[in-house]
Design a protein around this motif. Sequence first.
Motif, PDB file in Angstrom:
ATOM      1  N   ALA A   1       0.757  -1.364   0.197  1.00 54.23           N
ATOM      2  CA  ALA A   1      -0.043   0.038  -0.120  1.00 54.23           C
ATOM      3  C   ALA A   1       1.037   1.554  -0.032  1.00 54.23           C
ATOM      4  N   ASP A   2       1.724   1.302   0.911  1.00 50.10           N
ATOM      5  CA  ASP A   2       2.680   2.607   1.027  1.00 50.10           C
ATOM      6  C   ASP A   2       3.490   2.620  -0.319  1.00 50.10           C
ATOM      7  N   SER A   3       4.041   1.433  -0.919  1.00 43.31           N
ATOM      8  CA  SER A   3       4.668   1.672  -2.235  1.00 43.31           C
ATOM      9  C   SER A   3       3.559   2.366  -3.181  1.00 43.31           C
ATOM     10  N   LEU A   4       2.530   1.564  -3.473  1.00 44.59           N
ATOM     11  CA  LEU A   4       1.678   1.968  -4.503  1.00 44.59           C
ATOM     12  C   LEU A   4       1.273   3.371  -4.196  1.00 44.59           C
ATOM     13  N   ARG A   5       0.982   3.823  -2.884  1.00 50.49           N
ATOM     14  CA  ARG A   5       0.737   5.494  -3.116  1.00 50.49           C
ATOM     15  C   ARG A   5       1.954   6.112  -3.551  1.00 50.49           C
TER      16      ARG A   5
ATOM     17  N   ILE B   1      -6.357   1.131  -3.199  1.00 47.60           N
ATOM     18  CA  ILE B   1      -5.869   2.118  -3.941  1.00 47.60           C
ATOM     19  C   ILE B   1      -5.780   1.693  -5.355  1.00 47.60           C
ATOM     20  N   ALA B   2      -5.484   0.316  -5.442  1.00 45.02           N
ATOM     21  CA  ALA B   2      -5.586  -0.451  -6.921  1.00 45.02           C
ATOM     22  C   ALA B   2      -6.580  -0.068  -7.695  1.00 45.02           C
TER      23      ALA B   2
ATOM     24  N   ILE C   1     -14.297  -3.409  -1.740  1.00 49.19           N
ATOM     25  CA  ILE C   1     -14.463  -2.655  -2.833  1.00 49.19           C
ATOM     26  C   ILE C   1     -15.850  -2.618  -3.213  1.00 49.19           C
ATOM     27  N   ALA C   2     -16.640  -1.362  -3.381  1.00 52.21           N
ATOM     28  CA  ALA C   2     -17.984  -1.270  -3.772  1.00 52.21           C
ATOM     29  C   ALA C   2     -18.256  -1.797  -5.213  1.00 52.21           C
ATOM     30  N   PRO C   3     -19.339  -2.391  -5.199  1.00 51.10           N
ATOM     31  CA  PRO C   3     -19.621  -3.094  -6.496  1.00 51.10           C
ATOM     32  C   PRO C   3     -19.474  -2.000  -7.617  1.00 51.10           C
ATOM     33  N   ASP C   4     -20.040  -0.878  -7.498  1.00 52.71           N
ATOM     34  CA  ASP C   4     -20.123   0.018  -8.739  1.00 52.71           C
ATOM     35  C   ASP C   4     -18.700   0.604  -9.198  1.00 52.71           C
ATOM     36  N   LEU C   5     -17.738   0.698  -8.208  1.00 49.15           N
ATOM     37  CA  LEU C   5     -16.452   0.924  -8.548  1.00 49.15           C
ATOM     38  C   LEU C   5     -15.870  -0.318  -9.302  1.00 49.15           C
ATOM     39  N   LEU C   6     -16.007  -1.393  -8.524  1.00 48.75           N
ATOM     40  CA  LEU C   6     -15.447  -2.513  -9.331  1.00 48.75           C
ATOM     41  C   LEU C   6     -15.811  -3.049 -10.648  1.00 48.75           C
TER      42      LEU C   6
END
Length: 513
Positions: free
Chosen positions: A341-345, A368-369, A400-405
Amino acid sequence: MGLLEELVQEKNLDPEVISQSGSTYQNLSELEKIQHLIQMDLLDETHLLQNLSKRYSLPLLSTTCEEVQNHEIPSIAKQLFKQTGILPIRLGSKLAGLLSVQSNWLGLNMVAFHLGQPVCWYLAQQQQIEALLESSELPTGDADISATGKIHQVFEEAILRRCSDIHLEPEKNQLRVRFRIDGYLQDTASIPLSLKPPIFSRIKLLAGMDIAIKRQPQDGHYTFHSNGNRLFDVRVSTIPGQFGEKLVLRLLDQTPVQYKLEALGFFKNDLEMLYQASQAPSGLILMVGPTGSGKTTTLYAILNALNSQEKNIITIENPVEYHIEGITQVSVKPEQGLGFADSLRAALRQDPDVLLIGEIRDEETAGIAVKAALTGHLVLSTLHSSDAVTAIQRLLNLGIAPDLLAETLTVIVSQRLVRRVCTHHSSDKTKSTSLKNECLRCRGTGYSGRIPVYEILKVNSLIRDRIQAGETGKKLVSPGHDLYFHTMEQTAQRLTQEGLTDWKEVQPLLLNV
């Protein structure tokens, strides 16, 4: 003030001992007197070393926080110790020499000359030095050369046979050696048990591991240079067993990766689907399956297809397994507080076009992804899941929210690896059994290389609507009606019909899907 007088003044030495032994010490140097007093147990070695440390500004071994390792060439270390009583060791990345009161301090220059590089000197108790000598199982020069040569021989054979892992397993009367080739372990020539100590010590020293620890698991790694000028990152793992430590070594070829999707074994229509998804400016492409199923290889092939000077590609892995030229690769270090997570940010602040995440394993990384894919980045990642449909439920369970996914997910591939039938082996019925067994590609096994058995799900508008509606499992896709979903069983049938593999290879996989 002399050292003996200082010890008397600090009450670390009884003055009567000196006066009563005047004639005995008459012709001895001060250091020789001290050595004699310690041997007679009339002087405390700990206090003496503390005094010497202050007097000569030499650090004590007991106060160092760096990792103590034996010298990488045991025969030289043993020879120098016999001549001078000084033991060369490694402290972290530094070359060090251990001095005790019993050492010949006049031999400092000789030791430094033989080692050929700067030496950091440390004071240690004689008992500490002897314990290091005993624990290291230092072999003779001949055994050291024999062990080094044997290690090189085993590695070269493993590379020639396309081995991914080497297993060194001590048994009652031998050191068993097995290679993992195309996913299966195969026995090769065993090694005499007498060579086990120097071989294991040598590998552990190269891998930065503590050779004195044998009853606890350890991990390490180092680089192996093959005769063909290829570099291999060797990941070493030890575990205590019934007859001693077992070593497993994973070989990772560091030659720049040139994988191509066309060469991996995907069918034409599925290749086109993957290419289309990878050419999109944003979205989330997932590879799912167990460890060793080829997920990372497939993702690297996609990255190679995308790699160009117009795109900024960043990978976040644990660890980086293969080097890809032109791509920024980050190895996460959870033990240092640098996780996915830290590396991704941090990577998102580097103006990336494409992001590869080694694995989505927690809620924070998943969130984050998905947001990165939503905000104009192409994101590729792996996920531990039994199949493509279950991967959707796994992400929903991670918050993860269904609409975002539904809006970000583009393609999910679930794959396993099976052995590919060797075209130069048993298919030719006119060949004799002896000729078949002489096949250099498969060495008589009938298989050479591996090929993916996979299912692939393209998330089209119909699937998106179902995800948003909260449907999962069998309600989400129907293999018989949804044109963009191919099951693993369908792929397996095509592979066997085309003679690329056989049913006994794919059947065990289908029992769990």
